[in-house]
Design an enzyme around this catalytic site. Structure first.
Site, PDB file in Angstrom:
ATOM      1  N   ARG A 230      19.892  49.531 122.706  1.00  0.00           N
ATOM      2  CA  ARG A 230      19.552  50.499 121.674  1.00  0.00           C
ATOM      3  C   ARG A 230      20.576  51.633 121.722  1.00  0.00           C
ATOM      4  NH1 ARG A 230      16.702  47.144 119.592  1.00  0.00           N
ATOM      5  NH2 ARG A 230      14.471  47.259 119.280  1.00  0.00           N
TER       6      ARG A 230
ATOM      7  N   GLU B 287      21.281  55.012 113.452  1.00  0.00           N
ATOM      8  CA  GLU B 287      21.593  53.917 112.519  1.00  0.00           C
ATOM      9  C   GLU B 287      21.046  54.217 111.123  1.00  0.00           C
ATOM     10  OE1 GLU B 287      19.979  50.528 114.551  1.00  0.00           O
ATOM     11  OE2 GLU B 287      21.418  50.705 116.177  1.00  0.00           O
TER      12      GLU B 287
ATOM     13  N   HIS C  74      23.762  46.290 114.138  1.00  0.00           N
ATOM     14  CA  HIS C  74      22.480  45.932 114.782  1.00  0.00           C
ATOM     15  C   HIS C  74      22.017  44.544 114.324  1.00  0.00           C
ATOM     16  CE1 HIS C  74      18.561  47.694 116.643  1.00  0.00           C
ATOM     17  NE2 HIS C  74      18.661  46.388 116.869  1.00  0.00           N
TER      18      HIS C  74
HETATM   19  O1  LIG Z   1      16.802  44.955 118.039  1.00  0.00           O
HETATM   20  C1  LIG Z   1      16.168  43.975 117.797  1.00  0.00           C
HETATM   21  C2  LIG Z   1      14.891  43.686 118.358  1.00  0.00           C
HETATM   22  O2  LIG Z   1      14.327  44.523 119.086  1.00  0.00           O
HETATM   23  O3  LIG Z   1      14.366  42.602 118.068  1.00  0.00           O
END
Ligand SMILES: O=CC(=O)O
Length: 315
Positions: free
Chosen positions: A234, A263, A281
């Site tokens: 993250r 983001e 992401h």
């Molecule tokens: O970032 C993606 C997830 O947590 O699935």
């Protein structure tokens, strides 16, 4: 039921619409519209479907008096106020395991792309510079055999380790305690220690208050001008301002980033750096993983409303 419609594929929306009464909350819309939406639907909403981007914070939970379950279309549950859910007896589910391979594949892709400069070299060819100027400058580094350091040897971290081993990379790791499953890997008791003893450092742990800014200036300095940081966790795992200045000043060798602090905003200073690879992401964004995740979201909701055991409970 409410569902944040940003980043949710049509397959999931259709399945939710077929089985439940679905209200879509577009979180990109003006706050007034979202507030109106909640005033209109607050009493009827019994479930929330969240994502890695928008979950259920204390403010949302407090506005939904009849909320029973938050089913997240993500592995990470850092956008859900878990303590509040526990306190109010609201169940929480996520989508573990089904995207492990894809996230690990992307981590390896980022390691290779940064080391071998795949993106700038691709741009070099596309822009016609190969035929004009000749070979791309010799700046790429070998990936095979480099030491890979993993923060968080959970399912995803171990899948990354397994792949990196196939490239002849020795593996080191950091976690709060030594893991029996990591018997063949080198344990480092601190993240600075790990950074000082690896070539490529990968963030693969969950985001919690303890792991926020786990990559700080000391860690970046320990990784050093030849080191590469890969973040498939993250954004807030990394002190982004420190990362950007280390990259601009050449104090860090490179970075492969799938996630960012704010983001979809990415620090623009990074756009001009050839030693950085930027992804929006997309660790779990394969057709296969997202379908399996959607099935889990719906399966958990069905189980809940049929009073059956949840498939993948978090709370
Ligand atoms: O970032 C993606 C997830 O947590 O699935």
């Amino acid at each position: 039921m409410t569902c944040s419609s940003v980043q949710v594929q049509p397959y999931l929306l259709e399945a939710l619409e077929e089985k439940f009464t679905l209200h879509k909350l577009d979180t990109t819309t003006e706050p007034d519209k979202a507030a109106r939406f909640l005033r209109t639907h607050r009493d009827s909403i019994r479930a929330v479907v969240g994502t890695a981007f928008v979950g259920a914070d204390a403010e949302l939970i407090d506005q939904l008096p009849n909320l029973e379950i938050v089913s997240s279309y993500s592995v990470g549950v850092d956008k859900i106020d878990l303590a509040k859910c526990k306190e109010k007896g609201i169940r929480v589910t996520n989508c573990p395991d089904v995207s492990t391979d894809d996230v690990a594949d992307l981590a390896l892709g980022l390691m290779l792309a940064v080391s071998r400069r795949l993106c700038p070299i691709d741009r070099y060819v596309r822009s016609g510079l190969w035929s004009k100027l000749g070979d791309y400058k010799l700046t790429t580094k070998q990936f095979s055999g480099k030491t890979v350091g993993i923060i968080g040897p959970g399912n995803i971290g171990m899948a990354i380790a397994k792949r990196a081993e196939a490239f002849g990379c020795p593996i080191s790791y950091f976690s709060r305690s030594q893991k029996p499953a990591c018997i063949n890997y080198n344990y480092c008791p601190t993240v600075v220690d790990l950074a000082a003893n690896c070539d490529i450092l990968v963030v693969a742990c969950a985001l919690t208050p303890d792991t926020r800014h786990i990559i700080n200036r000391d860690v970046i300095d320990a990784l050093g001008p030849e080191g590469v940081l890969v973040n498939i966790g993250r954004g807030p795992h990394v002190d982004e301002a420190e990362l950007v200045s280390a990259l601009l000043e050449g104090r860090l060798g490179g970075a492969g980033l799938d996630v960012f602090q704010d983001e979809p905003n990415v620090p623009e200073e990074l756009f001009k750096l050839d030693n950085v690879v930027l992804m929006p992401h997309v660790g779990s964004a394969t057709v296969e993983a997202r379908k399996a995740m959607a099935d889990l979201v719906v399966g958990n909701l069905e189980a809940h409303f049929l009073n059956k055991p949840l498939l993948t409970p978090v709370v």
